[in-house]
Design a protein around this motif. Structure first.
Motif, mmCIF file in Angstrom:
data_model
loop_
_atom_site.group_PDB
_atom_site.id
_atom_site.type_symbol
_atom_site.label_atom_id
_atom_site.label_comp_id
_atom_site.label_asym_id
_atom_site.label_seq_id
_atom_site.Cartn_x
_atom_site.Cartn_y
_atom_site.Cartn_z
ATOM 1 N N ALA A 1 -7.404 12.662 -9.561
ATOM 2 C CA ALA A 1 -8.681 12.037 -9.900
ATOM 3 C C ALA A 1 -8.867 10.769 -9.069
ATOM 4 C CB ALA A 1 -8.721 11.698 -11.391
ATOM 5 N N ALA A 2 -10.086 10.559 -8.610
ATOM 6 C CA ALA A 2 -10.392 9.396 -7.784
ATOM 7 C C ALA A 2 -10.977 8.278 -8.638
ATOM 8 C CB ALA A 2 -11.369 9.773 -6.689
ATOM 9 N N VAL A 3 -10.637 7.043 -8.286
ATOM 10 C CA VAL A 3 -11.135 5.863 -8.974
ATOM 11 C C VAL A 3 -11.597 4.875 -7.913
ATOM 12 C CG1 VAL A 3 -10.511 3.937 -10.480
ATOM 13 C CG2 VAL A 3 -9.541 6.169 -10.893
ATOM 14 N N LEU A 4 -12.715 4.222 -8.169
ATOM 15 C CA LEU A 4 -13.205 3.187 -7.274
ATOM 16 C C LEU A 4 -13.080 1.852 -7.991
ATOM 17 C CD1 LEU A 4 -14.632 2.474 -4.593
ATOM 18 C CD2 LEU A 4 -16.776 2.672 -5.840
ATOM 19 N N ILE A 5 -12.328 0.930 -7.409
ATOM 20 C CA ILE A 5 -12.135 -0.394 -7.992
ATOM 21 C C ILE A 5 -13.189 -1.317 -7.396
ATOM 22 C CG2 ILE A 5 -10.531 -2.319 -8.299
ATOM 23 C CD1 ILE A 5 -9.601 0.253 -9.624
ATOM 24 N N PRO B 1 0.923 6.394 -11.731
ATOM 25 C CA PRO B 1 0.751 5.722 -10.442
ATOM 26 C C PRO B 1 -0.496 6.227 -9.713
ATOM 27 C CG PRO B 1 2.927 6.769 -10.606
ATOM 28 C CD PRO B 1 2.144 7.178 -11.786
ATOM 29 N N PHE B 2 -1.230 5.293 -9.145
ATOM 30 C CA PHE B 2 -2.362 5.593 -8.283
ATOM 31 C C PHE B 2 -1.999 5.099 -6.895
ATOM 32 C CE2 PHE B 2 -4.524 6.245 -12.162
ATOM 33 C CZ PHE B 2 -5.748 6.834 -11.899
ATOM 34 N N ASP C 1 -5.931 -2.981 0.788
ATOM 35 C CA ASP C 1 -6.926 -3.467 -0.168
ATOM 36 C C ASP C 1 -8.086 -2.493 -0.352
ATOM 37 O OD1 ASP C 1 -5.503 -5.825 -0.554
ATOM 38 O OD2 ASP C 1 -6.503 -6.805 1.123
ATOM 39 N N CYS C 2 -7.891 -1.239 -0.016
ATOM 40 C CA CYS C 2 -8.947 -0.231 -0.144
ATOM 41 C C CYS C 2 -9.331 -0.079 -1.618
ATOM 42 C CB CYS C 2 -8.473 1.113 0.416
ATOM 43 S SG CYS C 2 -9.786 2.353 0.413
ATOM 44 N N PRO C 3 -10.632 -0.090 -1.935
ATOM 45 C CA PRO C 3 -11.052 0.030 -3.338
ATOM 46 C C PRO C 3 -10.955 1.453 -3.877
ATOM 47 C CG PRO C 3 -12.966 -0.166 -1.927
ATOM 48 C CD PRO C 3 -11.762 -0.345 -1.047
ATOM 49 N N GLU C 4 -10.660 2.427 -3.043
ATOM 50 C CA GLU C 4 -10.535 3.813 -3.487
ATOM 51 C C GLU C 4 -9.077 4.118 -3.816
ATOM 52 O OE1 GLU C 4 -12.132 6.235 -0.405
ATOM 53 O OE2 GLU C 4 -13.978 5.065 -0.303
ATOM 54 N N LEU C 5 -8.855 4.632 -5.017
ATOM 55 C CA LEU C 5 -7.509 4.992 -5.448
ATOM 56 C C LEU C 5 -7.520 6.424 -5.961
ATOM 57 C CD1 LEU C 5 -6.559 1.746 -7.395
ATOM 58 C CD2 LEU C 5 -5.906 2.365 -5.076
ATOM 59 N N MET D 1 0.177 3.384 2.517
ATOM 60 C CA MET D 1 -0.333 3.619 1.181
ATOM 61 C C MET D 1 0.273 2.624 0.212
ATOM 62 S SD MET D 1 -0.381 7.646 0.542
ATOM 63 C CE MET D 1 -0.612 8.772 1.876
ATOM 64 N N SER D 2 -0.562 2.154 -0.728
ATOM 65 C CA SER D 2 -0.065 1.238 -1.749
ATOM 66 C C SER D 2 -0.113 1.942 -3.098
ATOM 67 C CB SER D 2 -0.910 -0.034 -1.774
ATOM 68 O OG SER D 2 -2.238 0.260 -2.165
ATOM 69 N N ASP D 3 0.787 1.588 -3.999
ATOM 70 C CA ASP D 3 0.863 2.208 -5.326
ATOM 71 C C ASP D 3 0.523 1.187 -6.396
ATOM 72 O OD1 ASP D 3 1.682 4.704 -4.388
ATOM 73 O OD2 ASP D 3 3.769 4.072 -4.318
ATOM 74 N N ARG D 4 -0.235 1.635 -7.385
ATOM 75 C CA ARG D 4 -0.554 0.824 -8.567
ATOM 76 C C ARG D 4 -0.470 1.741 -9.773
ATOM 77 N NH1 ARG D 4 -6.153 -2.212 -6.892
ATOM 78 N NH2 ARG D 4 -5.520 -2.738 -4.801
ATOM 79 N N GLU D 5 -0.099 1.195 -10.913
ATOM 80 C CA GLU D 5 -0.089 1.970 -12.145
ATOM 81 C C GLU D 5 -1.331 1.610 -12.937
ATOM 82 O OE1 GLU D 5 3.560 1.531 -14.272
ATOM 83 O OE2 GLU D 5 4.644 2.826 -12.888
ATOM 84 N N LEU D 6 -2.165 2.608 -13.210
ATOM 85 C CA LEU D 6 -3.403 2.429 -13.949
ATOM 86 C C LEU D 6 -3.536 3.537 -14.981
ATOM 87 C CD1 LEU D 6 -5.798 1.780 -10.932
ATOM 88 C CD2 LEU D 6 -4.891 0.063 -12.486
ATOM 89 N N TYR D 7 -4.456 3.361 -15.917
ATOM 90 C CA TYR D 7 -4.723 4.395 -16.914
ATOM 91 C C TYR D 7 -5.607 5.469 -16.283
ATOM 92 C CZ TYR D 7 -6.143 6.772 -21.137
ATOM 93 O OH TYR D 7 -6.365 7.733 -22.098
#
Length: 69
Positions: A40-44, A16-17, A29-33, A1-7
């Protein structure tokens, strides 16, 4: 799993997402976070734009086309 900080709209702040285990084979590199705070799910989505065409004729200027009245 990778972590990113997003709004996150649900949490109303930067949180963190993380990418859940990807069954499509994207790996990190999965576009689903998924928001770690509320779930809540986000698609990049990424877009590839073609390179602009370059006019190789130097020294020539284009004049606007004039129409006869």
């Amino acid at each position: 799993m990778s972590d990113r900080e997003l709004y996150c709209d649900s949490c109303e702040g930067v949180v963190p997402f993380e990418a859940p285990p990807c069954v499509d084979g994207h790996g990190a590199d999965c576009p689903e976070l998924v928001c770690t705070g509320c779930g809540a799910a986000v698609l990049i989505a990424t877009f590839a734009f073609p390179a602009p065409r370059v006019d190789h004729r130097r020294g020539t200027t284009r004049r606007p086309h004039r129409r006869a009245a």
